[in-house]
Write a protein that holds these residues in place. Structure first.
Motif, PDB file in Angstrom:
ATOM      1  N   ARG A  66       0.841  -1.191   0.000  1.00 36.45           N
ATOM      2  CA  ARG A  66       0.000   0.000   0.000  1.00 36.45           C
ATOM      3  C   ARG A  66       0.875   1.240   0.000  1.00 36.45           C
ATOM      4  O   ARG A  66       1.946   1.255   0.599  1.00 36.45           O
ATOM      5  CB  ARG A  66      -0.906   0.018   1.237  1.00 36.45           C
ATOM      6  N   ALA A  67       0.412   2.299  -0.638  1.00 39.17           N
ATOM      7  CA  ALA A  67       1.232   3.502  -0.784  1.00 39.17           C
ATOM      8  C   ALA A  67       1.674   4.060   0.562  1.00 39.17           C
ATOM      9  O   ALA A  67       2.845   4.430   0.742  1.00 39.17           O
ATOM     10  CB  ALA A  67       0.450   4.556  -1.569  1.00 39.17           C
ATOM     11  N   ASP A  68       0.758   4.115   1.543  1.00 37.89           N
ATOM     12  CA  ASP A  68       1.122   4.673   2.844  1.00 37.89           C
ATOM     13  C   ASP A  68       2.103   3.781   3.584  1.00 37.89           C
ATOM     14  O   ASP A  68       2.993   4.260   4.293  1.00 37.89           O
ATOM     15  CB  ASP A  68      -0.127   4.921   3.691  1.00 37.89           C
ATOM     16  N   VAL A  69       1.958   2.455   3.398  1.00 36.73           N
ATOM     17  CA  VAL A  69       2.876   1.521   4.049  1.00 36.73           C
ATOM     18  C   VAL A  69       4.268   1.627   3.436  1.00 36.73           C
ATOM     19  O   VAL A  69       5.280   1.631   4.143  1.00 36.73           O
ATOM     20  CB  VAL A  69       2.344   0.072   3.941  1.00 36.73           C
ATOM     21  N   VAL A  70       4.323   1.718   2.106  1.00 39.64           N
ATOM     22  CA  VAL A  70       5.612   1.857   1.423  1.00 39.64           C
ATOM     23  C   VAL A  70       6.303   3.145   1.847  1.00 39.64           C
ATOM     24  O   VAL A  70       7.514   3.167   2.117  1.00 39.64           O
ATOM     25  CB  VAL A  70       5.421   1.839  -0.106  1.00 39.64           C
ATOM     26  N   GLU A  71       5.540   4.236   1.932  1.00 39.74           N
ATOM     27  CA  GLU A  71       6.123   5.520   2.331  1.00 39.74           C
ATOM     28  C   GLU A  71       6.687   5.447   3.748  1.00 39.74           C
ATOM     29  O   GLU A  71       7.800   5.913   4.013  1.00 39.74           O
ATOM     30  CB  GLU A  71       5.071   6.626   2.246  1.00 39.74           C
ATOM     31  N   TYR A  72       5.930   4.849   4.667  1.00 38.30           N
ATOM     32  CA  TYR A  72       6.414   4.721   6.044  1.00 38.30           C
ATOM     33  C   TYR A  72       7.677   3.867   6.092  1.00 38.30           C
ATOM     34  O   TYR A  72       8.640   4.190   6.793  1.00 38.30           O
ATOM     35  CB  TYR A  72       5.331   4.098   6.925  1.00 38.30           C
ATOM     36  N   ARG A  73       7.670   2.773   5.320  1.00 36.43           N
ATOM     37  CA  ARG A  73       8.823   1.873   5.325  1.00 36.43           C
ATOM     38  C   ARG A  73      10.074   2.578   4.813  1.00 36.43           C
ATOM     39  O   ARG A  73      11.157   2.447   5.392  1.00 36.43           O
ATOM     40  CB  ARG A  73       8.510   0.642   4.474  1.00 36.43           C
ATOM     41  N   GLN A  74       9.926   3.341   3.721  1.00 35.33           N
ATOM     42  CA  GLN A  74      11.080   3.982   3.100  1.00 35.33           C
ATOM     43  C   GLN A  74      11.556   5.217   3.864  1.00 35.33           C
ATOM     44  O   GLN A  74      12.760   5.452   3.983  1.00 35.33           O
ATOM     45  CB  GLN A  74      10.735   4.383   1.661  1.00 35.33           C
ATOM     46  N   VAL A  75      10.612   6.001   4.373  1.00 41.73           N
ATOM     47  CA  VAL A  75      10.956   7.294   4.969  1.00 41.73           C
ATOM     48  C   VAL A  75      11.244   7.201   6.465  1.00 41.73           C
ATOM     49  O   VAL A  75      12.106   7.909   6.985  1.00 41.73           O
ATOM     50  CB  VAL A  75       9.821   8.318   4.709  1.00 41.73           C
ATOM     51  N   VAL A  76      10.535   6.304   7.158  1.00 41.89           N
ATOM     52  CA  VAL A  76      10.668   6.243   8.615  1.00 41.89           C
ATOM     53  C   VAL A  76      11.416   4.991   9.077  1.00 41.89           C
ATOM     54  O   VAL A  76      12.462   5.078   9.734  1.00 41.89           O
ATOM     55  CB  VAL A  76       9.271   6.293   9.289  1.00 41.89           C
TER      56      VAL A  76
ATOM     57  N   CYS B  39     -17.265   9.851   5.164  1.00 38.14           N
ATOM     58  CA  CYS B  39     -17.550   9.317   3.837  1.00 38.14           C
ATOM     59  C   CYS B  39     -18.209   7.947   3.994  1.00 38.14           C
ATOM     60  O   CYS B  39     -18.014   7.278   5.010  1.00 38.14           O
ATOM     61  CB  CYS B  39     -16.259   9.183   3.024  1.00 38.14           C
ATOM     62  N   PRO B  40     -19.015   7.514   3.018  1.00 37.47           N
ATOM     63  CA  PRO B  40     -19.683   6.211   3.130  1.00 37.47           C
ATOM     64  C   PRO B  40     -18.712   5.092   3.492  1.00 37.47           C
ATOM     65  O   PRO B  40     -17.711   4.883   2.809  1.00 37.47           O
ATOM     66  CB  PRO B  40     -20.279   6.008   1.728  1.00 37.47           C
TER      67      PRO B  40
ATOM     68  N   CYS C 219     -12.758   6.889   1.970  1.00 36.05           N
ATOM     69  CA  CYS C 219     -12.533   8.182   1.332  1.00 36.05           C
ATOM     70  C   CYS C 219     -11.795   8.003   0.006  1.00 36.05           C
ATOM     71  O   CYS C 219     -11.074   7.022  -0.194  1.00 36.05           O
ATOM     72  CB  CYS C 219     -11.723   9.086   2.258  1.00 36.05           C
ATOM     73  N   GLU C 220     -11.984   8.960  -0.896  1.00 36.09           N
ATOM     74  CA  GLU C 220     -11.274   8.915  -2.166  1.00 36.09           C
ATOM     75  C   GLU C 220      -9.774   9.023  -1.925  1.00 36.09           C
ATOM     76  O   GLU C 220      -9.322   9.690  -0.997  1.00 36.09           O
ATOM     77  CB  GLU C 220     -11.736  10.055  -3.074  1.00 36.09           C
ATOM     78  N   LYS C 221      -9.012   8.356  -2.773  1.00 36.21           N
ATOM     79  CA  LYS C 221      -7.564   8.345  -2.633  1.00 36.21           C
ATOM     80  C   LYS C 221      -7.008   9.762  -2.690  1.00 36.21           C
ATOM     81  O   LYS C 221      -7.315  10.533  -3.596  1.00 36.21           O
ATOM     82  CB  LYS C 221      -6.945   7.494  -3.742  1.00 36.21           C
ATOM     83  N   GLY C 222      -6.209  10.110  -1.693  1.00 34.32           N
ATOM     84  CA  GLY C 222      -5.589  11.426  -1.649  1.00 34.32           C
ATOM     85  C   GLY C 222      -6.437  12.507  -1.018  1.00 34.32           C
ATOM     86  O   GLY C 222      -5.958  13.627  -0.806  1.00 34.32           O
ATOM     87  N   ALA C 223      -7.704  12.204  -0.700  1.00 39.14           N
ATOM     88  CA  ALA C 223      -8.586  13.212  -0.111  1.00 39.14           C
ATOM     89  C   ALA C 223      -8.158  13.522   1.317  1.00 39.14           C
ATOM     90  O   ALA C 223      -7.797  12.624   2.078  1.00 39.14           O
ATOM     91  CB  ALA C 223     -10.028  12.717  -0.133  1.00 39.14           C
ATOM     92  N   THR C 224      -8.193  14.796   1.684  1.00 37.01           N
ATOM     93  CA  THR C 224      -7.802  15.211   3.035  1.00 37.01           C
ATOM     94  C   THR C 224      -8.889  15.996   3.756  1.00 37.01           C
ATOM     95  O   THR C 224      -8.903  16.048   4.983  1.00 37.01           O
ATOM     96  CB  THR C 224      -6.525  16.073   2.987  1.00 37.01           C
ATOM     97  N   ARG C 225      -9.816  16.610   2.986  1.00 33.68           N
ATOM     98  CA  ARG C 225     -10.879  17.396   3.609  1.00 33.68           C
ATOM     99  C   ARG C 225     -12.248  16.925   3.138  1.00 33.68           C
ATOM    100  O   ARG C 225     -13.181  17.707   3.012  1.00 33.68           O
ATOM    101  CB  ARG C 225     -10.699  18.886   3.295  1.00 33.68           C
ATOM    102  N   CYS C 226     -12.370  15.641   2.873  1.00 28.88           N
ATOM    103  CA  CYS C 226     -13.636  15.095   2.378  1.00 28.88           C
ATOM    104  C   CYS C 226     -14.655  14.923   3.489  1.00 28.88           C
ATOM    105  O   CYS C 226     -15.859  14.991   3.265  1.00 28.88           O
ATOM    106  CB  CYS C 226     -13.385  13.763   1.681  1.00 28.88           C
TER     107      CYS C 226
END
Length: 360
Positions: A86-96, A328-329, A333-340
């Motif tokens: 998953r994109a968020d998991v990959v980012e955490y793995r690489q950056v943190v 959201c239902p 939430c839609e991918k990348g949404a922050t204020r939905c």
């Protein structure tokens, strides 16, 4: 026409008999044997009906198993999909994770494939010992891995064995092996008989108790090194404190009835869905570092009542938050949404994101 004479044909070539034999094996259950065919054909009524003088050999029965679709192999298992990519998991793995892990490894001992320690420049700081937490569950019938599997059998998610189980939880490192005192009298190992009618289930409280015991052993017997304990992200390892910040079940508005923050004075069947918690949440944190109470203060007409996500967000500077939908239902939430939705906005707030588990 066979100009070379005659030969005997196998009774297995008869479709009715092959089906009869297959039904017999299926009736035995999951763990069938080639010997079951030998024993079946040795029955007097079967030999009489098939005009046999004796049963077949085990070697012949093994060939027959293959002819009717069985293969001697491991039970097919289903595949569980994880979220490692998953994109968020990959980012955490690489950056943190990986940068922290690289720094820790620079202070650990390095071993060759032979098991001998490699001679490297010792670190300028204290050595780091990495302890990996391991939980393994053993079942009474775990030994039954390979059997005759019919070609029509489909893979299913593998239930880890059948029968009574014994869970073993321990800490292990490449430097010292299993975590215990030098004389072996103190150990971090836990043996647990899981089950509703046995010792219950290995919960977060049990993990915390084991971790505390492990730290006591390390502090007492291995004080000259820094120790890092590594746990996976199992649910029991991620439990947070009862009063930890969480937007998961927080309502958008304060309750319309009653003044109690837990909804106990609402009257029968008047509590809204997902409302009411046993322990009030602790304070949040504004961007400038000052605390934010999630409940109306003393002296307010609704003192002690949760403000709701809308008010909490507006106090943080999000204008118009009260007009944004609560969720959201199905919270998809839609991918990348922050204020939905209000819930997603709170989820992304640093103080809500940074809540640590009890184990941490």
């Amino acid at each position: 026409m066979n100009i070379y004479g005659t030969w005997n044909s196998s009774i297995l070539e008869e479709e009715d008999f092959a089906q009869e034999l297959l039904l017999h094996l299926q009736g035995i259950g999951k763990y069938v044997r080639a010997m079951d065919i030998v024993e079946y054909l040795d029955r007097e009524e079967v030999k009489s009906r098939l005009k046999l003088t004796k049963t077949i050999s085990l070697a012949t029965a093994q060939r027959w198993m293959k002819n009717i679709g069985y293969r001697w192999s491991k039970t097919p298992t289903g595949q569980f999909v994880d979220g490692h990519e998953r994109a968020d998991v990959v980012e955490y793995r690489q950056v943190v994770f990986l940068p922290i892990w690289a720094e820790l490894l620079s202070r650990t001992r390095i071993y060759a494939a032979s098991g001998n320690e490699c001679v490297v420049q010792p670190p300028s700081t204290r050595r780091v010992i990495i302890w990996n937490h391991d939980e393994s569950t053993y079942y009474a019938n775990d030994r039954r891995k390979i059997r005759w599997v019919h070609k029509s059998e489909t893979a299913v998610p593998y239930a880890k064995g059948e029968g009574a189980s014994l869970m073993v939880a321990d800490m292990v490192s490449p430097d010292y092996g299993w975590l215990r005192s030098p004389d072996g009298t103190e150990t971090a190992r836990v043996l647990f008989k899981a089950g509703k009618a046995r010792e219950g289930y290995f919960m977060s409280e049990d993990i915390l108790k084991q971790a505390s015991n492990a730290m006591d052993i390390l502090e007492k017997h291995y004080p000259d090194e820094d120790h890092v304990m590594v746990f996976d992200n199992a649910t029991t390892h991620l439990k947070r404190a009862d009063g930890a910040l969480s937007a998961r079940h927080m309502p958008k508005f304060s309750p319309k009835h009653g003044d109690k923050w837990d909804g106990t004075d609402w009257g029968e069947r008047r509590q809204p869905k997902n409302w009411g918690v046993e322990v009030p949440m602790g304070d949040g944190t504004f961007a400038d570092g000052s605390p934010q109470s999630l409940y109306y203060p003393e002296g307010h007409e609704r003192a002690g009542v949760c403000k709701g996500m809308g008010v909490i967000l507006e106090e943080r500077g999000y204008e118009g938050a009260l007009k944004i939908r609560a969720e959201c239902p199905k919270f998809q939430c839609e991918k990348g949404a922050t204020r939905c939705c209000c819930r997603r906005m709170l989820y992304n707030e640093p103080d809500f994101v940074g809540v640590k588990s009890l184990l941490e």
